[in-house]
Design a protein around this motif. Sequence first.
Motif, PDB file in Angstrom:
ATOM      1  N   ILE A 296      42.732 104.550  54.061  1.00  0.00           N
ATOM      2  CA  ILE A 296      41.561 103.817  53.239  1.00  0.00           C
ATOM      3  C   ILE A 296      41.764 104.589  52.032  1.00  0.00           C
ATOM      4  O   ILE A 296      41.493 103.994  50.756  1.00  0.00           O
ATOM      5  CB  ILE A 296      40.341 104.280  53.810  1.00  0.00           C
ATOM      6  N   ARG A 307      38.257  99.923  44.335  1.00  0.00           N
ATOM      7  CA  ARG A 307      37.412 101.275  44.581  1.00  0.00           C
ATOM      8  C   ARG A 307      36.462 100.982  43.577  1.00  0.00           C
ATOM      9  O   ARG A 307      35.050 101.550  43.890  1.00  0.00           O
ATOM     10  CB  ARG A 307      38.356 102.402  43.961  1.00  0.00           C
ATOM     11  N   PHE A 310      33.568  99.303  45.743  1.00  0.00           N
ATOM     12  CA  PHE A 310      33.006 100.141  46.691  1.00  0.00           C
ATOM     13  C   PHE A 310      32.003 101.069  46.002  1.00  0.00           C
ATOM     14  O   PHE A 310      31.009 101.152  46.421  1.00  0.00           O
ATOM     15  CB  PHE A 310      34.156 100.986  47.427  1.00  0.00           C
ATOM     16  N   ILE A 317      30.438  98.204  52.502  1.00  0.00           N
ATOM     17  CA  ILE A 317      31.274  99.325  53.027  1.00  0.00           C
ATOM     18  C   ILE A 317      31.404  98.801  54.557  1.00  0.00           C
ATOM     19  O   ILE A 317      32.581  98.755  54.934  1.00  0.00           O
ATOM     20  CB  ILE A 317      30.445 101.001  53.225  1.00  0.00           C
ATOM     21  N   VAL A 321      35.630  98.483  55.685  1.00  0.00           N
ATOM     22  CA  VAL A 321      36.158  99.080  57.067  1.00  0.00           C
ATOM     23  C   VAL A 321      36.994  98.157  57.846  1.00  0.00           C
ATOM     24  O   VAL A 321      38.112  98.591  57.963  1.00  0.00           O
ATOM     25  CB  VAL A 321      35.099  99.792  58.039  1.00  0.00           C
ATOM     26  N   CYS A 324      40.105  97.343  55.656  1.00  0.00           N
ATOM     27  CA  CYS A 324      40.991  98.518  55.678  1.00  0.00           C
ATOM     28  C   CYS A 324      41.911  98.729  56.904  1.00  0.00           C
ATOM     29  O   CYS A 324      42.891  99.015  56.789  1.00  0.00           O
ATOM     30  CB  CYS A 324      40.446 100.139  55.260  1.00  0.00           C
ATOM     31  N   LYS A 406      32.973 104.048  58.907  1.00  0.00           N
ATOM     32  CA  LYS A 406      32.023 103.763  58.106  1.00  0.00           C
ATOM     33  C   LYS A 406      31.157 104.960  57.523  1.00  0.00           C
ATOM     34  O   LYS A 406      31.030 105.078  56.197  1.00  0.00           O
ATOM     35  CB  LYS A 406      31.148 102.604  58.795  1.00  0.00           C
ATOM     36  N   LEU A 409      33.032 106.500  54.569  1.00  0.00           N
ATOM     37  CA  LEU A 409      33.027 105.910  53.353  1.00  0.00           C
ATOM     38  C   LEU A 409      31.508 106.105  52.606  1.00  0.00           C
ATOM     39  O   LEU A 409      31.249 106.375  51.484  1.00  0.00           O
ATOM     40  CB  LEU A 409      33.410 104.480  53.516  1.00  0.00           C
ATOM     41  N   GLU A 410      30.590 105.997  53.795  1.00  0.00           N
ATOM     42  CA  GLU A 410      28.905 106.091  53.151  1.00  0.00           C
ATOM     43  C   GLU A 410      28.844 107.555  52.613  1.00  0.00           C
ATOM     44  O   GLU A 410      28.199 107.758  51.512  1.00  0.00           O
ATOM     45  CB  GLU A 410      28.173 105.993  54.395  1.00  0.00           C
ATOM     46  N   HIS A 413      30.229 107.831  49.479  1.00  0.00           N
ATOM     47  CA  HIS A 413      29.639 107.369  48.215  1.00  0.00           C
ATOM     48  C   HIS A 413      28.384 108.309  48.075  1.00  0.00           C
ATOM     49  O   HIS A 413      28.066 108.296  46.691  1.00  0.00           O
ATOM     50  CB  HIS A 413      29.295 105.872  48.921  1.00  0.00           C
TER      51      HIS A 413
END
Length: 446
Positions: A296, A307, A310, A317, A321, A324, A406, A409-410, A413
Amino acid sequence: MATIAPPQRPQVRREPTSYEALKAHFAAHPEERPQHPHKWDVSRSDIYFNDTWQPIFAEMRAAGPLHYIPESPFGPYWAVVGHKAIQHIEALPETFSSSWEYGGITILERLSEEEAAAANIDTRELPMFIAMDRPQHTGQRRTVAPKFTPTAITDMEAEIRARTGELLDSLPRGEVFDWVDTVSIELTTGMLAILFGFPWEDRRLLTFWSDWSGDTELATVRELDELRWSVLQEMAAYFQSLWIERTMDKEPGNDLISMMLHSEAMNQMRPEEFMGNLVLLIVGGNDTTRNTMSGIIHALDKFPDQRKLFEEQPELIPNAVQECLRYQTPLAHMRRTCTEDTEVFGQTIKKGEKVVLWYLSANRDEEVFDNPDKLDITRENARRHLAFGYGIHRCVGARLAELQLKVLLEEMHKRRMRVHVAGDVERVRANFVHGFRKLEVEITTF
């Protein structure tokens, strides 16, 4: 009444890593590197190490969905490269067997009784439920499945989120570090340790064992295969001590070992079967998520437009996932063995022939995915990827893997964290596990 003392943990080695052992061997014996005379023999590990596999598979797909490769270091095999053909074969588990009795789920050749006797070793079978056909597959899969239901996964989310956030907060700023070791390995081994109820201080052993189990190239070198086997036996002995401990628990726990212990389908397993299922759950729970966590970061850096998306649209997101997973494909192939002469897409596959399903290629199939070599986190059909397989053998832990990715990434972020590739990138040199050994990065904010 005397209390029974818990078993002592057996002594286990922690080095060399499988990678170091293989590297040292081929440095000393370059003439022993496997030879791949056929231009479409995609069992060669250098194309994954150098990331040059894409055009080879594209050429193969253009010529047809499956091709017979008459010679390779792993013997002759069918290379199935089309998305539709792989789904077709996966939907026929009786005709295309996963059973370890025919050779199991990787491209490796099964040692015949004669070869094993000549080398004075046993045939080294590793029965595991992914390498079984129905009905044994059903009973054993059912044992561990409750750990991966939507409810069970939801119950784990808070802990996963807390651990992920804590780790991200501890990452160095303004300096280059290895994302694979610091983040991907740490998060996945921690998750596995929780699933198994595994001693926390020894959790890195899970990565060590996973690498020794999942590196198919080790098996092409006789003395490294010996070493691999003894490493796996140490792993089994360590888990045996945990198993014995769990038998002393007054109440059955809800970790995977306790679930196996209290299951009719699994509590009478032979030692090889116990070891096989451990390998399955460790490699399945480790390599796949770990390599996608690294993939990822690498992909978002390679495609800065994605990116930016995102960063600006966190609601993407869940789909990111899936995309990716498609783009990375952490396990390059699975293998089946044909149990009767059968025709597939105009080709006759004979009984006993090895059939290798290249998920990596299916996930780049132009007939299914537009512009497949590009990461596109808005891709509408990203979910059609085959990174978890398809049919009765689809990955039992898929939901847990998706949740871990997930949450990563969350939480990134939430911290407005941007990760740049800023140094060495080294890929895994293998044809089975597909991922990164090292990914040097630096963190900034967006």
